[in-house]
Write a protein that holds these residues in place. Sequence first.
Motif, PDB file in Angstrom:
ATOM      1  N   ASN A 118      -2.344   1.021  -7.409  1.00 55.62           N
ATOM      2  CA  ASN A 118      -2.486   2.308  -8.432  1.00 55.62           C
ATOM      3  C   ASN A 118      -1.599   2.554  -9.303  1.00 55.62           C
ATOM      4  N   PRO A 119      -1.878   3.503 -10.265  1.00 54.35           N
ATOM      5  CA  PRO A 119      -0.753   3.725 -11.054  1.00 54.35           C
ATOM      6  C   PRO A 119       0.371   4.694 -10.449  1.00 54.35           C
ATOM      7  N   LEU A 120      -0.161   5.521  -9.478  1.00 57.84           N
ATOM      8  CA  LEU A 120       0.761   6.367  -8.697  1.00 57.84           C
ATOM      9  C   LEU A 120       0.626   6.324  -7.231  1.00 57.84           C
ATOM     10  N   PRO A 121       1.393   6.538  -6.276  1.00 59.18           N
ATOM     11  CA  PRO A 121       1.337   6.484  -5.007  1.00 59.18           C
ATOM     12  C   PRO A 121       0.650   7.586  -4.585  1.00 59.18           C
ATOM     13  N   GLY A 122      -0.095   7.447  -3.553  1.00 63.38           N
ATOM     14  CA  GLY A 122      -1.023   8.400  -2.777  1.00 63.38           C
ATOM     15  C   GLY A 122      -2.419   7.651  -2.207  1.00 63.38           C
ATOM     16  N   GLY A 123      -2.788   6.645  -2.468  1.00 67.93           N
ATOM     17  CA  GLY A 123      -3.892   5.790  -2.058  1.00 67.93           C
ATOM     18  C   GLY A 123      -5.170   6.595  -2.618  1.00 67.93           C
ATOM     19  N   GLN A 124      -6.149   6.377  -2.030  1.00 67.65           N
ATOM     20  CA  GLN A 124      -7.430   6.788  -2.586  1.00 67.65           C
ATOM     21  C   GLN A 124      -7.717   8.219  -2.211  1.00 67.65           C
ATOM     22  N   ILE A 125      -6.998   8.757  -0.925  1.00 68.01           N
ATOM     23  CA  ILE A 125      -7.304  10.141  -0.497  1.00 68.01           C
ATOM     24  C   ILE A 125      -6.389  10.905  -1.244  1.00 68.01           C
ATOM     25  N   TRP A 126      -5.279  10.464  -1.746  1.00 60.71           N
ATOM     26  CA  TRP A 126      -4.458  11.418  -2.552  1.00 60.71           C
ATOM     27  C   TRP A 126      -4.261  10.666  -3.884  1.00 60.71           C
ATOM     28  N   ARG A 127      -5.629  10.454  -4.384  1.00 63.90           N
ATOM     29  CA  ARG A 127      -5.592   9.798  -5.774  1.00 63.90           C
ATOM     30  C   ARG A 127      -5.427  10.718  -6.912  1.00 63.90           C
ATOM     31  N   ASP A 128      -4.546  10.253  -7.843  1.00 62.97           N
ATOM     32  CA  ASP A 128      -4.100  11.221  -8.866  1.00 62.97           C
ATOM     33  C   ASP A 128      -5.270  11.021 -10.121  1.00 62.97           C
ATOM     34  N   GLY A 137       0.732  -1.164   0.025  1.00 60.76           N
ATOM     35  CA  GLY A 137       0.184   0.076   0.141  1.00 60.76           C
ATOM     36  C   GLY A 137       0.854   1.378  -0.001  1.00 60.76           C
ATOM     37  N   ALA A 138       0.554   2.214  -0.930  1.00 57.47           N
ATOM     38  CA  ALA A 138       1.444   3.234  -0.936  1.00 57.47           C
ATOM     39  C   ALA A 138       0.423   4.767  -0.753  1.00 57.47           C
ATOM     40  N   GLY A 139      -0.440   4.402   0.055  1.00 57.14           N
ATOM     41  CA  GLY A 139      -1.386   5.506   0.568  1.00 57.14           C
ATOM     42  C   GLY A 139      -0.365   6.272   1.673  1.00 57.14           C
ATOM     43  N   PRO A 140      -1.136   7.311   2.409  1.00 58.19           N
ATOM     44  CA  PRO A 140      -0.294   8.134   3.219  1.00 58.19           C
ATOM     45  C   PRO A 140       0.453   7.262   4.253  1.00 58.19           C
ATOM     46  N   ALA A 141      -0.228   6.175   4.807  1.00 61.57           N
ATOM     47  CA  ALA A 141       0.524   5.391   5.633  1.00 61.57           C
ATOM     48  C   ALA A 141       1.511   4.439   5.220  1.00 61.57           C
TER      49      ALA A 141
END
Length: 419
Positions: free
Chosen positions: A36-46, A11-15
Amino acid sequence: MNEDFDLLIIGAGPAGMAAALAAAPSGLRIGVIDDNPLPGGQIWRDGVHAHLPANARRHRAALAAAENIRLFSATRVVAIAGPQQLLLEDDERAWRAHYAKLILCTGARELLLPFPGWTLPGVTGAGGLQALIKGGVPVAGERLVIAGSGPLLLASAASAKQAGAKVLRIAEQAPPAALAAFALQLPRWPSKLLQALQLFDASYRSNSHVLAALGEERLEAVRLQQNGKLVEIPCKRLACGFGLLPNTHLGQALGCRIAGQAIAVDQWQACSLSDHYAAGECTGFGGSELALIEGAIAGHSAIGAQAKARALWPQRQHWQAFADRLGRSFALDPRLKQLAAADTLVCRCEDVSYGEIAGCSGWVDAKLHSRCGMGACQGRICGGATQFLFDWPTPTPRPPLSPARIESLLQLAEPDEAG
Protein backbone atom coordinates in the motif's frame (compact mmCIF):
# COMPACT_ATOMS: atom_id res chain seq x y z
CA MET A 1 20.98 -4.80 -5.98
CA ASN A 2 20.77 -6.41 -2.54
CA GLU A 3 19.73 -5.07 0.84
CA ASP A 4 20.39 -6.80 4.17
CA PHE A 5 18.14 -6.76 7.23
CA ASP A 6 18.38 -8.30 10.65
CA LEU A 7 14.60 -8.43 10.72
CA LEU A 8 12.26 -8.16 7.74
CA ILE A 9 8.52 -7.68 8.24
CA ILE A 10 6.05 -8.30 5.42
CA GLY A 11 2.96 -6.17 5.88
CA ALA A 12 2.46 -2.77 7.52
CA GLY A 13 -1.01 -3.25 8.95
CA PRO A 14 -1.62 -3.23 12.71
CA ALA A 15 0.34 -6.47 13.25
CA GLY A 16 3.30 -5.38 11.12
CA MET A 17 3.56 -1.96 12.73
CA ALA A 18 3.30 -3.44 16.22
CA ALA A 19 5.98 -6.02 15.41
CA ALA A 20 8.38 -3.38 14.09
CA LEU A 21 7.88 -1.09 17.08
CA ALA A 22 8.30 -3.95 19.55
CA ALA A 23 11.60 -4.93 17.91
CA ALA A 24 12.90 -1.38 17.39
CA PRO A 25 14.57 -0.95 20.83
CA SER A 26 17.02 -3.70 19.87
CA GLY A 27 18.71 -1.36 17.39
CA LEU A 28 18.58 -4.03 14.71
CA ARG A 29 18.19 -3.15 11.03
CA ILE A 30 14.48 -3.58 10.45
CA GLY A 31 12.72 -3.44 7.09
CA VAL A 32 8.95 -3.26 6.65
CA ILE A 33 7.53 -4.16 3.23
CA ASP A 34 4.00 -3.19 2.26
CA ASP A 35 2.14 -2.98 -1.04
CA ASN A 36 0.00 0.00 0.00
CA PRO A 37 1.10 3.63 -0.43
CA LEU A 38 0.99 4.24 3.34
CA PRO A 39 1.13 1.97 6.40
CA GLY A 40 -2.11 0.87 8.04
CA GLY A 41 -3.23 -2.20 6.14
CA GLN A 42 -6.79 -2.61 5.00
CA ILE A 43 -8.37 -1.80 8.34
CA TRP A 44 -6.45 1.49 8.66
CA ARG A 45 -6.46 2.18 4.95
CA ASP A 46 -5.76 5.78 3.94
CA GLY A 47 -7.53 7.81 1.29
CA VAL A 48 -9.12 11.16 0.55
CA HIS A 49 -12.21 10.25 2.58
CA ALA A 50 -10.50 8.10 5.21
CA HIS A 51 -10.77 8.95 8.90
CA LEU A 52 -7.83 7.29 10.63
CA PRO A 53 -8.37 6.44 14.31
CA ALA A 54 -5.99 7.94 16.85
CA ASN A 55 -4.31 4.57 17.43
CA ALA A 56 -3.47 4.32 13.73
CA ARG A 57 -1.96 7.81 13.72
CA ARG A 58 0.13 7.01 16.80
CA HIS A 59 1.52 3.84 15.28
CA ARG A 60 2.27 5.57 12.00
CA ALA A 61 4.10 8.41 13.76
CA ALA A 62 6.11 6.02 15.93
CA LEU A 63 7.09 4.01 12.87
CA ALA A 64 8.33 7.14 11.11
CA ALA A 65 10.29 8.27 14.18
CA ALA A 66 12.22 5.00 14.63
CA GLU A 67 15.63 5.52 13.02
CA ASN A 68 16.38 1.81 12.58
CA ILE A 69 13.10 1.02 10.79
CA ARG A 70 12.95 1.43 7.01
CA LEU A 71 9.51 1.36 5.45
CA PHE A 72 9.18 0.28 1.82
CA SER A 73 5.69 1.28 0.69
CA ALA A 74 4.05 0.32 -2.62
CA THR A 75 6.42 -2.66 -2.68
CA ARG A 76 5.47 -6.21 -3.58
CA VAL A 77 7.00 -9.60 -2.85
CA VAL A 78 7.53 -11.20 -6.25
CA ALA A 79 9.27 -14.47 -5.38
CA ILE A 80 11.57 -16.32 -3.02
CA ALA A 81 15.06 -15.64 -4.37
CA GLY A 82 17.00 -18.11 -2.21
CA PRO A 83 17.49 -19.08 1.43
CA GLN A 84 16.28 -16.18 3.59
CA GLN A 85 15.98 -13.79 0.69
CA LEU A 86 13.04 -12.37 -1.23
CA LEU A 87 12.75 -10.69 -4.60
CA LEU A 88 10.92 -7.38 -4.19
CA GLU A 89 9.57 -4.89 -6.69
CA ASP A 90 8.21 -1.36 -6.59
CA ASP A 91 7.28 1.00 -9.40
CA GLU A 92 10.91 1.81 -10.18
CA ARG A 93 13.13 -1.16 -9.40
CA ALA A 94 13.44 -4.75 -8.27
CA TRP A 95 15.93 -6.00 -5.70
CA ARG A 96 16.72 -8.82 -3.32
CA ALA A 97 16.22 -8.48 0.43
CA HIS A 98 18.31 -10.75 2.64
CA TYR A 99 17.11 -11.28 6.20
CA ALA A 100 18.19 -13.06 9.36
CA LYS A 101 14.63 -13.26 10.66
CA LEU A 102 11.24 -12.72 9.04
CA ILE A 103 7.81 -11.84 10.42
CA LEU A 104 4.82 -12.45 8.15
CA CYS A 105 1.99 -9.97 8.73
CA THR A 106 0.28 -10.46 5.40
CA GLY A 107 -3.27 -9.96 6.68
CA ALA A 108 -6.44 -11.32 5.12
CA ARG A 109 -8.69 -10.82 2.13
CA GLU A 110 -12.42 -11.04 1.61
CA LEU A 111 -14.08 -14.35 0.84
CA LEU A 112 -16.20 -13.76 -2.26
CA LEU A 113 -18.64 -16.49 -3.24
CA PRO A 114 -20.00 -16.72 -6.81
CA PHE A 115 -23.70 -16.22 -7.48
CA PRO A 116 -25.59 -15.26 -10.64
CA GLY A 117 -24.74 -11.69 -11.59
CA TRP A 118 -21.84 -11.23 -9.17
CA THR A 119 -19.59 -9.96 -11.97
CA LEU A 120 -21.98 -7.16 -13.00
CA PRO A 121 -20.66 -3.59 -12.74
CA GLY A 122 -21.92 -2.21 -9.44
CA VAL A 123 -21.18 -5.39 -7.45
CA THR A 124 -18.14 -5.28 -5.15
CA GLY A 125 -16.89 -6.84 -1.96
CA ALA A 126 -18.04 -5.36 1.34
CA GLY A 127 -14.47 -4.38 2.19
CA GLY A 128 -14.02 -3.31 -1.42
CA LEU A 129 -16.85 -0.82 -0.97
CA GLN A 130 -15.07 0.67 2.04
CA ALA A 131 -11.84 0.96 0.04
CA LEU A 132 -13.63 2.68 -2.84
CA ILE A 133 -15.28 5.18 -0.50
CA LYS A 134 -12.02 5.94 1.30
CA GLY A 135 -10.38 6.39 -2.09
CA GLY A 136 -12.90 9.04 -3.08
CA VAL A 137 -15.46 7.18 -5.20
CA PRO A 138 -18.72 9.14 -4.80
CA VAL A 139 -21.70 7.18 -3.50
CA ALA A 140 -23.85 10.06 -2.23
CA GLY A 141 -27.50 9.41 -3.02
CA GLU A 142 -26.87 5.85 -4.25
CA ARG A 143 -29.17 3.03 -3.14
CA LEU A 144 -27.08 0.21 -1.69
CA VAL A 145 -27.58 -3.36 -0.50
CA ILE A 146 -24.93 -5.04 1.62
CA ALA A 147 -24.96 -8.81 2.01
CA GLY A 148 -22.83 -11.67 3.29
CA SER A 149 -21.65 -12.36 6.82
CA GLY A 150 -19.73 -10.87 9.70
CA PRO A 151 -19.13 -7.48 11.35
CA LEU A 152 -17.62 -6.06 8.16
CA LEU A 153 -21.13 -5.69 6.77
CA LEU A 154 -22.06 -3.18 9.48
CA ALA A 155 -18.76 -1.33 9.13
CA SER A 156 -19.25 -1.05 5.36
CA ALA A 157 -22.80 0.20 5.86
CA ALA A 158 -21.56 2.86 8.28
CA SER A 159 -18.92 4.04 5.79
CA ALA A 160 -21.52 4.19 3.02
CA LYS A 161 -23.99 6.18 5.11
CA GLN A 162 -21.30 8.63 6.18
CA ALA A 163 -20.56 9.18 2.48
CA GLY A 164 -24.22 9.96 1.79
CA ALA A 165 -25.44 6.63 0.43
CA LYS A 166 -28.82 5.14 1.30
CA VAL A 167 -28.42 1.64 2.72
CA LEU A 168 -31.60 -0.27 1.91
CA ARG A 169 -30.72 -3.65 3.41
CA ILE A 170 -27.96 -5.40 5.32
CA ALA A 171 -28.47 -9.13 4.71
CA GLU A 172 -26.63 -11.31 7.24
CA GLN A 173 -26.69 -15.04 6.56
CA ALA A 174 -26.24 -16.07 10.21
CA PRO A 175 -29.43 -17.21 12.02
CA PRO A 176 -31.01 -15.17 14.84
CA ALA A 177 -30.02 -17.68 17.53
CA ALA A 178 -26.32 -17.42 16.65
CA LEU A 179 -26.45 -13.62 16.64
CA ALA A 180 -28.30 -13.55 19.97
CA ALA A 181 -25.68 -15.83 21.57
CA PHE A 182 -22.94 -13.58 20.19
CA ALA A 183 -24.62 -10.44 21.54
CA LEU A 184 -24.97 -11.97 25.01
CA GLN A 185 -21.20 -12.53 25.14
CA LEU A 186 -20.22 -9.02 23.99
CA PRO A 187 -20.07 -7.49 27.52
CA ARG A 188 -16.84 -9.50 27.95
CA TRP A 189 -15.32 -7.08 25.43
CA PRO A 190 -16.81 -3.65 26.31
CA SER A 191 -15.20 -1.84 23.36
CA LYS A 192 -16.79 -4.32 20.96
CA LEU A 193 -20.16 -3.95 22.65
CA LEU A 194 -19.96 -0.18 22.25
CA GLN A 195 -18.89 -0.57 18.64
CA ALA A 196 -21.83 -2.89 17.92
CA LEU A 197 -24.27 -0.43 19.46
CA GLN A 198 -22.81 2.42 17.39
CA LEU A 199 -22.97 0.42 14.15
CA PHE A 200 -26.45 -1.03 14.58
CA ASP A 201 -28.66 -0.35 11.58
CA ALA A 202 -32.42 -0.74 11.30
CA SER A 203 -32.05 -2.31 7.84
CA TYR A 204 -30.13 -5.29 9.29
CA ARG A 205 -31.77 -8.67 8.71
CA SER A 206 -30.52 -12.05 9.91
CA ASN A 207 -31.09 -15.39 8.15
CA SER A 208 -30.84 -13.52 4.85
CA HIS A 209 -28.54 -14.01 1.90
CA VAL A 210 -28.12 -12.94 -1.71
CA LEU A 211 -29.48 -15.16 -4.47
CA ALA A 212 -28.70 -13.09 -7.56
CA ALA A 213 -27.63 -9.68 -8.80
CA LEU A 214 -30.04 -8.58 -11.53
CA GLY A 215 -29.36 -6.36 -14.51
CA GLU A 216 -28.29 -6.27 -18.13
CA GLU A 217 -25.21 -4.04 -18.51
CA ARG A 218 -24.91 -3.12 -14.82
CA LEU A 219 -26.60 -3.85 -11.50
CA GLU A 220 -30.27 -2.91 -11.34
CA ALA A 221 -31.62 -4.96 -8.42
CA VAL A 222 -30.73 -7.65 -5.91
CA ARG A 223 -32.70 -10.81 -5.21
CA LEU A 224 -32.45 -11.98 -1.61
CA GLN A 225 -33.76 -14.88 0.39
CA GLN A 226 -34.91 -13.31 3.64
CA ASN A 227 -36.26 -15.61 6.35
CA GLY A 228 -37.38 -18.09 3.70
CA LYS A 229 -39.05 -15.51 1.45
CA LEU A 230 -37.84 -14.07 -1.87
CA VAL A 231 -37.26 -10.31 -1.85
CA GLU A 232 -36.13 -8.12 -4.76
CA ILE A 233 -34.68 -4.69 -4.02
CA PRO A 234 -33.90 -2.19 -6.82
CA CYS A 235 -30.47 -0.65 -6.14
CA LYS A 236 -27.39 0.78 -7.84
CA ARG A 237 -24.71 -0.99 -5.83
CA LEU A 238 -24.30 -4.32 -4.02
CA ALA A 239 -21.45 -4.96 -1.58
CA CYS A 240 -21.11 -8.62 -0.73
CA GLY A 241 -18.57 -10.41 1.48
CA PHE A 242 -18.69 -13.70 3.36
CA GLY A 243 -15.96 -13.15 5.91
CA LEU A 244 -12.19 -13.10 5.60
CA LEU A 245 -9.49 -15.54 4.46
CA PRO A 246 -5.92 -15.41 5.78
CA ASN A 247 -3.30 -14.46 3.19
CA THR A 248 -1.02 -17.48 3.41
CA HIS A 249 0.54 -17.50 -0.08
CA LEU A 250 3.97 -16.28 1.00
CA GLY A 251 3.98 -18.47 4.09
CA GLN A 252 3.11 -21.51 1.98
CA ALA A 253 5.80 -20.67 -0.57
CA LEU A 254 8.40 -20.40 2.20
CA GLY A 255 7.39 -23.78 3.59
CA CYS A 256 5.57 -22.71 6.74
CA ARG A 257 3.02 -25.19 8.05
CA ILE A 258 -0.61 -24.29 7.36
CA ALA A 259 -3.29 -25.26 9.89
CA GLY A 260 -6.78 -25.10 8.46
CA GLN A 261 -6.68 -21.92 6.38
CA ALA A 262 -4.04 -20.03 8.40
CA ILE A 263 -0.31 -20.02 9.07
CA ALA A 264 0.36 -22.18 12.12
CA VAL A 265 2.26 -20.51 14.97
CA ASP A 266 3.28 -21.41 18.51
CA GLN A 267 2.95 -19.36 21.70
CA TRP A 268 5.81 -17.08 20.56
CA GLN A 269 4.14 -16.50 17.16
CA ALA A 270 6.90 -18.62 15.63
CA CYS A 271 6.19 -20.61 12.46
CA SER A 272 7.29 -24.16 11.77
CA LEU A 273 10.26 -22.71 9.82
CA SER A 274 13.17 -21.60 11.99
CA ASP A 275 13.59 -17.80 12.40
CA HIS A 276 10.21 -17.16 10.79
CA TYR A 277 7.24 -15.71 12.66
CA ALA A 278 3.69 -14.72 11.76
CA ALA A 279 1.13 -12.44 13.35
CA GLY A 280 -2.23 -10.89 12.65
CA GLU A 281 -4.89 -12.19 10.34
CA CYS A 282 -2.62 -14.43 8.29
CA THR A 283 -2.72 -16.64 11.41
CA GLY A 284 -6.52 -16.36 11.72
CA PHE A 285 -9.05 -13.54 11.73
CA GLY A 286 -9.44 -11.71 15.04
CA GLY A 287 -9.61 -7.97 14.37
CA SER A 288 -7.11 -5.17 14.91
CA GLU A 289 -6.91 -5.65 18.70
CA LEU A 290 -5.67 -9.23 18.40
CA ALA A 291 -3.41 -8.30 15.47
CA LEU A 292 -1.67 -5.59 17.50
CA ILE A 293 -1.01 -7.96 20.40
CA GLU A 294 0.21 -10.79 18.19
CA GLY A 295 2.45 -8.40 16.26
CA ALA A 296 4.03 -7.13 19.46
CA ILE A 297 4.60 -10.70 20.70
CA ALA A 298 6.23 -11.63 17.39
CA GLY A 299 8.46 -8.54 17.48
CA HIS A 300 9.60 -9.20 21.05
CA SER A 301 10.14 -12.91 20.32
CA ALA A 302 12.21 -12.19 17.22
CA ILE A 303 14.73 -10.11 19.20
CA GLY A 304 14.85 -12.52 22.13
CA ALA A 305 12.76 -10.42 24.55
CA GLN A 306 10.78 -13.43 25.79
CA ALA A 307 9.74 -11.82 29.08
CA LYS A 308 8.07 -8.93 27.25
CA ALA A 309 6.40 -11.34 24.86
CA ARG A 310 5.12 -13.54 27.68
CA ALA A 311 3.66 -10.52 29.49
CA LEU A 312 1.30 -10.04 26.53
CA TRP A 313 -0.08 -13.57 26.54
CA PRO A 314 -3.11 -12.78 28.76
CA GLN A 315 -4.15 -9.98 26.40
CA ARG A 316 -3.78 -12.30 23.43
CA GLN A 317 -5.92 -14.91 25.18
CA HIS A 318 -8.60 -12.28 25.87
CA TRP A 319 -8.86 -11.23 22.23
CA GLN A 320 -8.44 -14.76 20.90
CA ALA A 321 -11.56 -15.69 22.85
CA PHE A 322 -13.41 -12.93 20.99
CA ALA A 323 -12.07 -14.22 17.67
CA ASP A 324 -13.20 -17.76 18.47
CA ARG A 325 -16.68 -16.56 19.43
CA LEU A 326 -16.87 -14.51 16.23
CA GLY A 327 -15.93 -17.50 14.11
CA ARG A 328 -18.58 -19.73 15.68
CA SER A 329 -21.34 -17.12 15.49
CA PHE A 330 -20.82 -16.24 11.83
CA ALA A 331 -20.05 -19.71 10.46
CA LEU A 332 -21.29 -19.96 6.88
CA ASP A 333 -24.48 -21.87 6.14
CA PRO A 334 -23.80 -24.85 3.82
CA ARG A 335 -26.75 -23.67 1.69
CA LEU A 336 -24.45 -20.96 0.33
CA LYS A 337 -22.63 -23.69 -1.60
CA GLN A 338 -25.66 -23.84 -3.89
CA LEU A 339 -25.73 -20.16 -4.95
CA ALA A 340 -23.87 -20.58 -8.26
CA ALA A 341 -25.61 -21.78 -11.43
CA ALA A 342 -23.81 -23.85 -14.06
CA ASP A 343 -22.96 -20.75 -16.11
CA THR A 344 -21.94 -18.61 -13.13
CA LEU A 345 -18.28 -17.59 -13.37
CA VAL A 346 -16.11 -18.86 -10.53
CA CYS A 347 -12.75 -17.71 -11.92
CA ARG A 348 -13.31 -14.17 -13.15
CA CYS A 349 -9.76 -13.73 -14.43
CA GLU A 350 -10.07 -16.58 -16.93
CA ASP A 351 -13.88 -16.76 -17.40
CA VAL A 352 -14.22 -20.27 -15.97
CA SER A 353 -17.76 -21.22 -14.98
CA TYR A 354 -19.04 -23.33 -12.11
CA GLY A 355 -20.23 -26.02 -14.52
CA GLU A 356 -16.74 -26.41 -16.03
CA ILE A 357 -15.11 -27.37 -12.73
CA ALA A 358 -17.94 -28.76 -10.57
CA GLY A 359 -16.95 -32.33 -11.38
CA CYS A 360 -13.21 -31.85 -10.85
CA SER A 361 -11.41 -33.57 -8.00
CA GLY A 362 -9.21 -30.62 -7.06
CA TRP A 363 -7.02 -27.78 -8.30
CA VAL A 364 -4.77 -29.89 -10.50
CA ASP A 365 -7.74 -31.53 -12.17
CA ALA A 366 -9.44 -28.14 -12.65
CA LYS A 367 -6.33 -26.69 -14.28
CA LEU A 368 -6.09 -29.69 -16.60
CA HIS A 369 -9.61 -28.99 -17.82
CA SER A 370 -9.65 -25.18 -17.65
CA ARG A 371 -7.56 -22.15 -16.73
CA CYS A 372 -9.12 -21.81 -13.29
CA GLY A 373 -6.75 -19.99 -10.92
CA MET A 374 -4.24 -19.17 -13.65
CA GLY A 375 -5.11 -15.48 -14.08
CA ALA A 376 -3.73 -12.29 -12.62
CA CYS A 377 -4.97 -12.91 -9.06
CA GLN A 378 -3.23 -16.32 -9.01
CA GLY A 379 -6.24 -18.05 -7.51
CA ARG A 380 -6.69 -15.67 -4.60
CA ILE A 381 -10.38 -15.09 -5.39
CA CYS A 382 -11.47 -18.37 -6.93
CA GLY A 383 -9.18 -20.28 -4.57
CA GLY A 384 -11.14 -19.19 -1.53
CA ALA A 385 -14.43 -19.80 -3.30
CA THR A 386 -13.52 -23.34 -4.38
CA GLN A 387 -12.29 -24.18 -0.88
CA PHE A 388 -15.78 -23.42 0.38
CA LEU A 389 -17.73 -24.80 -2.58
CA PHE A 390 -15.84 -28.07 -3.14
CA ASP A 391 -13.63 -28.45 -0.04
CA TRP A 392 -10.52 -28.27 -2.21
CA PRO A 393 -7.29 -27.59 -0.30
CA THR A 394 -5.57 -24.23 -0.61
CA PRO A 395 -3.84 -24.05 -4.01
CA THR A 396 -0.05 -24.21 -3.88
CA PRO A 397 1.37 -20.79 -4.79
CA ARG A 398 3.80 -20.47 -7.67
CA PRO A 399 6.04 -17.55 -8.59
CA PRO A 400 5.51 -14.81 -9.33
CA LEU A 401 3.56 -14.27 -6.11
CA SER A 402 2.27 -10.97 -7.49
CA PRO A 403 2.18 -9.48 -11.00
CA ALA A 404 5.72 -8.42 -11.92
CA ARG A 405 7.75 -6.94 -14.76
CA ILE A 406 9.82 -9.26 -16.93
CA GLU A 407 13.04 -7.46 -16.00
CA SER A 408 12.26 -8.09 -12.34
CA LEU A 409 11.80 -11.82 -12.90
CA LEU A 410 15.08 -11.97 -14.80
CA GLN A 411 16.87 -11.20 -11.53
CA LEU A 412 15.96 -14.69 -10.34
CA ALA A 413 18.37 -16.06 -12.94
CA GLU A 414 21.21 -13.83 -11.80
CA PRO A 415 23.77 -15.03 -9.21
CA ASP A 416 23.33 -13.81 -5.66
CA GLU A 417 25.71 -10.88 -5.13
CA ALA A 418 26.00 -11.70 -1.45
CA GLY A 419 26.88 -15.33 -2.27
